[in-house]
Design a protein around this motif. Structure first.
Motif, mmCIF file in Angstrom:
data_model
loop_
_atom_site.group_PDB
_atom_site.id
_atom_site.type_symbol
_atom_site.label_atom_id
_atom_site.label_comp_id
_atom_site.label_asym_id
_atom_site.label_seq_id
_atom_site.Cartn_x
_atom_site.Cartn_y
_atom_site.Cartn_z
ATOM 1 N N VAL A 241 0.880 -1.252 0.097
ATOM 2 C CA VAL A 241 -0.044 -0.076 -0.141
ATOM 3 C C VAL A 241 0.719 1.479 0.067
ATOM 4 O O VAL A 241 0.564 2.389 -0.738
ATOM 5 N N PRO A 242 1.868 1.388 0.729
ATOM 6 C CA PRO A 242 2.895 2.560 0.742
ATOM 7 C C PRO A 242 3.231 2.756 -0.563
ATOM 8 O O PRO A 242 3.447 4.138 -1.038
ATOM 9 N N GLU A 243 3.794 1.764 -1.402
ATOM 10 C CA GLU A 243 4.275 2.079 -2.923
ATOM 11 C C GLU A 243 2.938 2.488 -3.526
ATOM 12 O O GLU A 243 3.185 3.541 -4.597
ATOM 13 N N LEU A 244 1.712 2.022 -3.254
ATOM 14 C CA LEU A 244 0.605 2.603 -4.281
ATOM 15 C C LEU A 244 0.340 4.051 -4.082
ATOM 16 O O LEU A 244 0.118 4.843 -4.642
ATOM 17 N N ILE A 245 0.437 4.599 -2.722
ATOM 18 C CA ILE A 245 0.055 5.782 -2.246
ATOM 19 C C ILE A 245 1.158 6.652 -2.898
ATOM 20 O O ILE A 245 0.937 7.892 -2.944
ATOM 21 N N ARG A 246 2.432 6.440 -2.665
ATOM 22 C CA ARG A 246 3.660 7.056 -3.233
ATOM 23 C C ARG A 246 3.451 7.578 -4.719
ATOM 24 O O ARG A 246 3.588 8.652 -5.093
ATOM 25 N N MET A 247 2.844 6.634 -5.584
ATOM 26 C CA MET A 247 2.432 6.898 -6.943
ATOM 27 C C MET A 247 1.327 8.019 -6.939
ATOM 28 O O MET A 247 1.260 8.925 -7.608
ATOM 29 N N LEU A 253 -3.689 12.300 -5.307
ATOM 30 C CA LEU A 253 -3.720 12.658 -3.659
ATOM 31 C C LEU A 253 -4.622 11.999 -3.155
ATOM 32 O O LEU A 253 -4.384 10.999 -1.899
ATOM 33 N N ASN A 254 -5.939 12.118 -3.334
ATOM 34 C CA ASN A 254 -6.932 11.585 -2.590
ATOM 35 C C ASN A 254 -8.181 11.399 -3.152
ATOM 36 O O ASN A 254 -8.341 12.008 -4.437
ATOM 37 N N THR A 255 -9.386 11.272 -2.798
ATOM 38 C CA THR A 255 -10.659 11.193 -3.191
ATOM 39 C C THR A 255 -11.586 12.354 -2.635
ATOM 40 O O THR A 255 -11.250 12.684 -1.692
#
Length: 375
Positions: A241-247, A253-255
């Motif tokens: 998940v941190p790799e997904l969020i990094r991209m 950024l968010n929804t």
């Protein structure tokens, strides 16, 4: 983390971009027809007063806690997997491919396939290895899949029920597919956009209950009648998940907190939201089956096991694009030419529309196809 290169044009989106909003009858779409906000409020019990209390601050990177908890409760991912709320499942797919796939990898994909499940991996420099599905109605050939998965396979990307054919897996086939991937070093990227749109039997469970190296994707666009909500999700291993969020930090950024709030109400009341459209889809499926049987002189297709699309061949027509253009321009009826899925002799039909639209669209299509063959 890998980076995506030049991605190919999305033929399906190019087709819709210039025709979707002008159509009078839509028998093209892969989801049930949309709800209004008022209908969603009636089905879920959501009130305007509760929405009025919403503060427009940024949502957390992985999505609001209430929605993430509701998704986990609904779909019950396996240990060590957690939800990531995204701007539609397309963003979720993009993030997973960007994190996992790079140049020199092999990626097994279904043929025919939805463009996001193939083009993103190809743009990352991967070699696509195509698992050909039997578009005439045979069962998915799992022995063929087994032969395609090798030491260089980085990911197996599939969606069942399948878009555009509606092919789905039996529980035994599902277990065998998971076993094939689990015995390799590959990740399974499992597009579950149509998981809850099944017509016989129960939805297939999230594969993370069985195998660890998997990322699954879901959306409100197909079974829930909320394509404009633009909310989707993935269930991914917590370590990924941190790799997904990094991209994501460089993409969206968010929804939206408003959309997440509505989505939370919907998923907490999922059965109530799903029931009307699922009943309608099953009735429409029976209409499609009758239509295929009645018009065997111009179409050859099989009943879908899931989803709300069917992918018949138009007999005697090598390229359905001119036919689809004629239907749209002269009759206001929207279909999808098969070349959007690299199958030009076929046509994708959607039966998630209101029943009168499905009947009207199919009748006009059959009539025009018969005239088209005599040209």
């Amino acid at each position: 983390m890998t980076m995506l290169g030049q991605v190919a044009a999305a033929a399906l989106e190019d087709w819709f971009r210039v025709r979707y909003f002008d159509a009078h009858v839509d028998i093209s779409s892969s989801g049930v027809h949309p709800y209004t906000l008022g209908e969603v409020r009636d089905l879920t019990g959501m009130t305007a007063e509760e929405l009025d209390e919403l503060t427009f601050r940024d949502s957390p990177s992985s999505g609001q806690d209430r929605l993430r908890a509701a998704l986990s409760e609904r779909f019950k991912p396996g240990p060590g997997h957690e939800p990531l709320v995204c701007n539609g499942s397309t963003e979720a797919i993009l993030l997973a491919v960007a994190a996992l796939v790079g140049a020199g990898d092999e990626v097994v994909v279904t043929t025919a396939s939805y463009h996001a499940l193939t083009a993103l991996a190809a743009s990352a420099g991967a070699t696509l290895v195509r698992w050909q599905l039997d578009l005439t109605g045979g069962r998915p050939d799992l022995d063929a899949l087994r032969s395609l998965v090798g030491p260089r396979t980085r990911a197996v990307i599939v969606n069942f029920p399948h878009n555009p054919t509606g092919i789905t897996l039996t529980p035994a086939e599902y277990d065998e597919l998971l076993s094939i991937v689990d015995r390799s070093d590959a990740y399974l990227l499992w597009d579950a956009a149509f998981a809850e749109l099944v017509h016989d039997g129960e939805p297939l469970p999230d594969p993370s209950r069985t195998i660890e190296r998997c990322v699954s994707f879901g959306t409100f666009s197909k079974a829930y009648g909320l394509p404009g909500l633009r909310v989707g999700w993935s269930f991914a291993p917590s370590a990924l998940v941190p790799e997904l969020i990094r991209m994501r930090d460089y993409v969206t950024l968010n929804t939206s907190p408003l959309l997440e709030e509505i989505a939370a109400w919907v998923i907490e009341n999922a059965d109530a939201v799903l029931a009307p459209r699922l009943a309608e889809a099953r009735a429409n499926r029976a209409t499609v089956v009758d239509w295929l049987e009645t018009n065997q002189d111009v179409v050859a297709g099989v009943a879908p096991g899931g989803g709300v699309t069917v992918f018949p061949q138009i007999l005697g027509v090598e390229d359905t694009r001119p036919l689809c253009e004629f239907l749209a321009d002269e009759h206001g009826i929207l279909t999808v030419p098969g070349d959007c899925f690299d199958q030009p002799e076929r046509i994708r039909l959607g039966f998630g529309a209101p029943p009168p639209d499905v009947t009207t669209g199919l009748d006009v299509l059959a009539s025009v196809a018969k005239q088209w063959r005599r040209r």
